[in-house]
Motif scaffolding. Structure first.
Motif, PDB file in Angstrom:
ATOM      1  N   LEU A  98      75.439   1.270  30.942  1.00 60.12           N
ATOM      2  CA  LEU A  98      74.288   0.736  31.712  1.00 60.12           C
ATOM      3  C   LEU A  98      74.474   2.003  32.766  1.00 60.12           C
ATOM      4  CD1 LEU A  98      74.801  -2.786  32.070  1.00 60.12           C
ATOM      5  CD2 LEU A  98      73.430  -1.641  30.435  1.00 60.12           C
ATOM      6  N   LEU A  99      73.392   2.969  32.997  1.00 53.98           N
ATOM      7  CA  LEU A  99      73.501   4.016  33.722  1.00 53.98           C
ATOM      8  C   LEU A  99      72.509   4.303  35.106  1.00 53.98           C
ATOM      9  CD1 LEU A  99      74.647   7.054  34.110  1.00 53.98           C
ATOM     10  CD2 LEU A  99      72.944   7.714  32.463  1.00 53.98           C
ATOM     11  N   ASP A 100      72.870   4.331  36.038  1.00 52.32           N
ATOM     12  CA  ASP A 100      72.060   4.642  37.172  1.00 52.32           C
ATOM     13  C   ASP A 100      71.806   6.124  37.200  1.00 52.32           C
ATOM     14  OD1 ASP A 100      70.622   4.428  39.414  1.00 52.32           O
ATOM     15  OD2 ASP A 100      72.384   4.762  40.894  1.00 52.32           O
ATOM     16  N   LEU A 101      70.838   6.549  37.570  1.00 51.16           N
ATOM     17  CA  LEU A 101      70.408   7.979  37.555  1.00 51.16           C
ATOM     18  C   LEU A 101      70.718   8.822  38.732  1.00 51.16           C
ATOM     19  CD1 LEU A 101      66.787   7.988  35.802  1.00 51.16           C
ATOM     20  CD2 LEU A 101      68.989   8.403  34.708  1.00 51.16           C
ATOM     21  N   GLY A 102      70.469   7.982  40.078  1.00 51.62           N
ATOM     22  CA  GLY A 102      71.035   8.388  41.402  1.00 51.62           C
ATOM     23  C   GLY A 102      72.339   8.527  41.516  1.00 51.62           C
ATOM     24  N   LEU A 103      73.231   9.150  40.928  1.00 54.29           N
ATOM     25  CA  LEU A 103      74.650   9.244  41.171  1.00 54.29           C
ATOM     26  C   LEU A 103      75.062  10.413  42.363  1.00 54.29           C
ATOM     27  CD1 LEU A 103      75.908   8.978  37.739  1.00 54.29           C
ATOM     28  CD2 LEU A 103      75.797   7.140  39.340  1.00 54.29           C
ATOM     29  N   PRO A 104      75.882  10.143  42.916  1.00 58.91           N
ATOM     30  CA  PRO A 104      76.378  11.187  44.009  1.00 58.91           C
ATOM     31  C   PRO A 104      76.716  12.416  43.463  1.00 58.91           C
ATOM     32  CG  PRO A 104      78.110   9.582  43.786  1.00 58.91           C
ATOM     33  CD  PRO A 104      76.846   9.134  43.039  1.00 58.91           C
ATOM     34  N   ASP A 105      77.217  12.829  42.542  1.00 57.57           N
ATOM     35  CA  ASP A 105      77.701  14.202  42.196  1.00 57.57           C
ATOM     36  C   ASP A 105      76.780  14.714  41.203  1.00 57.57           C
ATOM     37  OD1 ASP A 105      78.663  12.143  40.493  1.00 57.57           O
ATOM     38  OD2 ASP A 105      80.494  12.857  39.951  1.00 57.57           O
ATOM     39  N   ILE A 106      76.563  13.945  39.892  1.00 56.72           N
ATOM     40  CA  ILE A 106      75.847  14.561  38.874  1.00 56.72           C
ATOM     41  C   ILE A 106      74.402  13.557  38.503  1.00 56.72           C
ATOM     42  CG2 ILE A 106      75.868  15.248  36.430  1.00 56.72           C
ATOM     43  CD1 ILE A 106      79.007  15.421  36.976  1.00 56.72           C
ATOM     44  N   ASP A 107      73.387  14.284  38.507  1.00 52.53           N
ATOM     45  CA  ASP A 107      72.357  13.382  38.222  1.00 52.53           C
ATOM     46  C   ASP A 107      72.427  12.782  36.899  1.00 52.53           C
ATOM     47  OD1 ASP A 107      69.208  12.925  38.940  1.00 52.53           O
ATOM     48  OD2 ASP A 107      69.171  13.569  36.724  1.00 52.53           O
ATOM     49  N   GLY A 108      71.828  11.704  36.461  1.00 51.54           N
ATOM     50  CA  GLY A 108      71.964  10.756  35.350  1.00 51.54           C
ATOM     51  C   GLY A 108      71.509  11.500  34.367  1.00 51.54           C
ATOM     52  N   ILE A 109      70.363  12.417  34.417  1.00 56.99           N
ATOM     53  CA  ILE A 109      69.934  12.843  33.012  1.00 56.99           C
ATOM     54  C   ILE A 109      70.926  13.848  32.578  1.00 56.99           C
ATOM     55  CG2 ILE A 109      68.281  14.707  32.313  1.00 56.99           C
ATOM     56  CD1 ILE A 109      67.003  11.876  33.360  1.00 56.99           C
ATOM     57  N   GLU A 110      71.740  14.506  33.323  1.00 60.19           N
ATOM     58  CA  GLU A 110      72.893  15.284  32.919  1.00 60.19           C
ATOM     59  C   GLU A 110      73.817  14.376  32.216  1.00 60.19           C
ATOM     60  OE1 GLU A 110      72.851  18.658  32.775  1.00 60.19           O
ATOM     61  OE2 GLU A 110      70.657  18.300  33.624  1.00 60.19           O
ATOM     62  N   ILE A 111      74.175  13.456  32.597  1.00 55.09           N
ATOM     63  CA  ILE A 111      75.182  12.343  31.951  1.00 55.09           C
ATOM     64  C   ILE A 111      74.847  12.035  30.601  1.00 55.09           C
ATOM     65  CG2 ILE A 111      76.522  10.113  32.388  1.00 55.09           C
ATOM     66  CD1 ILE A 111      77.135  12.188  34.437  1.00 55.09           C
ATOM     67  N   ILE A 112      73.413  11.587  30.390  1.00 53.49           N
ATOM     68  CA  ILE A 112      72.948  11.472  29.187  1.00 53.49           C
ATOM     69  C   ILE A 112      73.127  12.716  28.286  1.00 53.49           C
ATOM     70  CG2 ILE A 112      70.628  11.000  28.023  1.00 53.49           C
ATOM     71  CD1 ILE A 112      69.599   9.353  30.654  1.00 53.49           C
ATOM     72  N   LYS A 113      72.726  13.782  28.661  1.00 51.29           N
ATOM     73  CA  LYS A 113      72.845  14.906  27.985  1.00 51.29           C
ATOM     74  C   LYS A 113      74.214  15.348  27.376  1.00 51.29           C
ATOM     75  CE  LYS A 113      68.968  17.555  29.894  1.00 51.29           C
ATOM     76  NZ  LYS A 113      68.640  18.510  30.992  1.00 51.29           N
ATOM     77  N   LYS A 114      75.165  15.071  28.414  1.00 49.00           N
ATOM     78  CA  LYS A 114      76.628  15.349  28.065  1.00 49.00           C
ATOM     79  C   LYS A 114      77.122  14.173  27.109  1.00 49.00           C
ATOM     80  CE  LYS A 114      77.958  17.270  32.511  1.00 49.00           C
ATOM     81  NZ  LYS A 114      78.203  18.756  31.950  1.00 49.00           N
TER      82      LYS A 114
END
Length: 232
Positions: free
Chosen positions: A52-68
């Motif tokens: 369950l992923l929020d996009l507005g994270l303080p260090d890395i944008d959630g879209i980048e987390i999805i890609k990783k």
């Protein structure tokens, strides 16, 4: 048997606590992460059944987390975000998110999306176990590798295009309605947004069809949906 494990990635403590309390009441196991870097470590080490992923994270944008995550895993990702524009949903879903919930949300909706994601993951796993490779004419889908070939040439599909193709391949010969497709791919993220579906389908056709104007594999049923044509 252990209950499903979820990873809650949320930097807002109140929202994280709400989700955690909801999951605990439903007997789900869960871990939490408040930063992008922490979420990646948790995803790798814990291998959750759903993120369950929020996009507005303080260090890395959630879209980048999805890609990783998508670079090494197909674990279901449900975005839970305050971003409500269609372009944000499209970007998240096209980069590999499985569903998208807009804040504020009801806990009943969240639980329904989790159950739907678990069902889809279970179905895909059983289908891949029974049929690890799909072949239709010159089209080949290697489910284990997550690769698609046309005439033995690998096609580089986006996560969204791959999901659409696998759904059609899993129902070859059947007409799938717009509602069935959108609900199967995105849950209720877009409430049957046919216009967006057509955009994704058009890009998929350009990659797998010799002539997108005269498609060999994916047939449009105007006003109804799409069908994967069975090629003898």
């Amino acid at each position: 048997m252990n209950s499903p494990l979820l990873l809650v990635v949320e930097d807002d403590t109140a929202v994280s606590n709400l989700i955690g309390t909801t999951l605990k009441m439903e007997n789900y196991r869960f871990h939490t992460a408040s930063t992008g870097r922490q979420s990646i470590v948790e995803a790798i080490s814990q291998k959750p059944d759903i993120v369950l992923l929020d996009l507005g994270l303080p260090d890395i944008d959630g879209i980048e987390i999805i890609k990783k995550i998508r670079s090494w895993s197909k674990m279901p990702i449900i975005v839970v975000s305050a971003r409500s524009d269609d372009k944000d949903k499209i970007e998240a879903l096209d980069n590999g998110a499985d569903d998208y919930i807009t804040k504020p949300f009801s806990v009943e909706e969240l639980l329904a999306r989790i159950r739907a994601a678990l069902r889809r993951a279970s179905y895909m796993a059983s289908e891949k176990a029974r049929n690890p490779v799909f072949i239709n004419g010159n089209l080949k889908i290697d489910y284990a590798a997550g690769c698609v070939y046309v005439s033995n040439i690998e096609m580089h599909l986006t996560p969204m295009e791959y999901k659409l193709l696998c759904l059609l391949a899993g129902n070859v010969g059947k007409v799938l309605t717009y509602t069935y497709i959108t609900n199967s791919i995105w849950g209720n993220a877009w409430d049957n947004n046919v216009a967006s579906l057509r955009v994704f389908m058009a890009t998929l056709r350009k990659k797998i069809e010799k002539d997108a104007a005269a498609p060999q594999y994916i047939q449009t049923h105007i006003g109804i949906g799409y069908r994967m044509i069975k090629i003898d």
